[in-house]
Design a protein around this motif. Structure first.
Motif, short mmCIF file in Angstrom:
data_model
loop_
_atom_site.label_atom_id
_atom_site.label_comp_id
_atom_site.label_asym_id
_atom_site.label_seq_id
_atom_site.Cartn_x
_atom_site.Cartn_y
_atom_site.Cartn_z
N ARG A 1 5.71 11.71 6.70
CA ARG A 1 4.34 11.20 6.70
C ARG A 1 3.38 12.10 5.93
N LEU B 1 9.96 8.37 -1.74
CA LEU B 1 9.81 6.98 -1.30
C LEU B 1 11.18 6.35 -1.06
N LEU C 1 -0.06 13.67 0.14
CA LEU C 1 0.27 12.25 0.33
C LEU C 1 0.48 12.00 1.82
N TYR C 2 -0.33 11.08 2.37
CA TYR C 2 -0.18 10.71 3.77
C TYR C 2 0.18 9.24 3.85
N THR C 3 1.33 8.92 4.46
CA THR C 3 1.78 7.54 4.61
C THR C 3 2.35 7.34 6.00
N SER C 4 2.54 6.09 6.37
CA SER C 4 3.14 5.76 7.66
C SER C 4 3.74 4.36 7.60
N SER D 1 0.56 3.89 -3.00
CA SER D 1 0.21 5.28 -2.68
C SER D 1 1.20 6.26 -3.30
N HIS D 2 2.49 5.95 -3.17
CA HIS D 2 3.51 6.84 -3.72
C HIS D 2 3.44 6.90 -5.25
N GLU E 1 -2.93 6.68 2.81
CA GLU E 1 -2.61 5.28 3.11
C GLU E 1 -3.17 4.91 4.48
N LYS F 1 0.82 -1.21 0.00
CA LYS F 1 0.00 0.00 0.00
C LYS F 1 0.85 1.26 0.00
N GLY F 2 2.05 1.20 0.58
CA GLY F 2 2.93 2.36 0.55
C GLY F 2 3.44 2.65 -0.85
#
Length: 429
Positions: free
Chosen positions: A82, A290, A70-73, A54-55, A136, A50-51
């Motif tokens: 993030r 990323l 873009l929100y990721t963790s 998303s990227h 994400e 999923k990361g």
């Protein structure tokens, strides 16, 4: 508070743990004016991939001329990773400003670290007036803090065993939690699913009256090959000779999911030219920052790191290690204590030399325990108290034709990248 004190305050919220309940974040966002309602979004869940998905989507949308949040963790080196807008991390000033504004209206609610970060992202994206946000999921889906948005498209990449203490002990149980992001009348794309898992998604979509699509049915990729350069070449009717910068074996599935998602978004009147797809795939790390996906960080000896941390992710890594050419394979590995450690160790190559270590977080399994578990699976090596020490020893032991792999946990890769960044800064001084 200055930035350092602000980060200390935010990180202390990690001690409160995660609460799988949307009530608290809904209450807080009500007090903050519900910034998430101002956003168009794509919501991405799944056990693995999923990361990267998303990227990739963010990179392509950005190259299409959209202003993209873009929100990721989790983050690897810097907390601000993030939350990004067009690839740029949130400013320190924005982190401080939000935290200061948020304290009073939420003083009696006590949000978790993840809830605070998610609120900060919604607030920042709304303030920046992004055209679309790629969000994400953190943990699961149904009760994840991100699941208060109403996206244009929901995506579930795949299902594997992870976080079983929260999501369930069987794949269908885990799938039901991930399927919780499927919203009434909102299209959902499934990257990879079969059998019982596929049926879980079909049943949930039917209940929500949501159109459901499967990447394997859309078949956006005819065939693909991994070049000696470490990059994928994907062939499709619409995008011939599409170069993918991300070289991990798992990226073949992720690419199919992303291309299927692009097709669906175009049907929703998103303007995504072919050129943007090519640029996004070719330059995703530069466009979005990323890191940690089959990332090559040294050439002689060759060093690869990857954040894969469960059986679903590690099985791709093992396949790829088996395809590499080297004199000796050296593996720097550590895991956190709530993962299926024995399951992962059981599929790792026994002909490698292991450098068992631990990440600098409380949940890390102590390196000596990691080594004992490894020995029980026929994995021979030595233990080291830090990633830095394990990595330096692996480098010193290596012949130029050796291969070093560093992974087992996102936090192992984070410690490695932090060490390398500090080493680089020190060298420049």
């Amino acid at each position: 508070m200055d930035y350092s004190n602000t980060l200390d305050y935010i990180e202390k919220l990690s001690g409160l743990g995660s609460k799988l309940d949307l009530g608290r974040i809904n209450e807080i966002l009500e007090r903050l004016g519900r910034p998430q309602d101002k956003l168009k979004a794509v919501h991405v869940a799944g056990t693995n991939g999923k990361g990267s998905t998303s990227h990739l989507l963010a990179a392509i949308l950005q190259q299409s001329g959209y202003k993209v949040g873009l929100y990721t963790s989790p983050h690897l080196v810097d907390f601000r990773e993030r939350i990004r807008v067009n690839g740029e991390v949130i400013s320190k000033e924005a982190v401080m400003d939000f935290t200061q504004r948020y304290i009073e209206p939420t003083r009696n609610i006590h949000p978790s670290f993840f809830e605070l970060t998610m609120m900060m992202a919604f607030d920042y994206f709304a303030a920046c007036k992004v055209d679309v946000a790629v969000i994400e999921v953190g943990l699961g889906g149904r009760l994840d803090s991100t699941n208060i948005i109403t996206p244009d498209l929901s995506i579930i990449t795949n299902i594997s065993f992870d976080h079983v203490q929260f999501l369930g002990n069987t794949l269908p149980e885990i799938a039901k939690e991930k399927a919780g992001i499927i919203k009434p009348n909102i299209p959902v794309l499934i990257g990879e699913a079969e059998g019982e898992i596929k049926q879980v998604f079909i049943d949930k979509a039917r209940c929500e009256n949501s159109p459901i699509y499967f990447a394997e049915d859309i078949k956006p990729i005819i065939h693909s090959r991994l070049e000696d350069s470490g990059k994928w070449i994907f062939e499709s009717n619409k995008y011939p000779n599409l170069t993918g910068e991300l070289g991990g074996f798992c990226q073949e599935k992720n690419a199919a999911t992303v291309l299927a998602a692009i097709e669906l978004l175009q049907q929703m009147n998103y303007e995504i030219p072919d050129k943007a797809v090519y640029q996004g795939f070719r330059n995703v790390t530069k466009l979005t920052g990323l890191q940690g996906r089959w990332q090559r960080i040294n050439d002689i000896p060759k060093v690869i790191c990857d954040t894969g941390h469960n059986i679903g992710g590690i099985q791709y890594i093992v396949r790829q290690l088996n395809s590499e050419k080297y004199r000796t394979l050296r593996i720097v590995i550590g895991m956190v204590n709530d993962k299926d450690i024995n399951g992962v160790l059981s599929i790792l190559p026994q002909d490698a030399i292991y450098y068992f270590t631990q990440a600098s977080i409380p949940r890390a399994l102590p390196s000596q325990e990691m080594m004992q578990k490894g020995l029980a699976h026929g994995l021979i090596g030595t233990h080291f108290p830090t990633v830095k020490e394990a990595y330096k020893k692996a480098i010193n032991d290596s012949d130029p034709s050796d291969l070093i792999f560093v992974g087992g946990s996102t936090f192992i890769v984070a410690d490695l990248l932090s060490f390398l960044k500090q080493k680089c800064l020190t060298t420049k001084m």
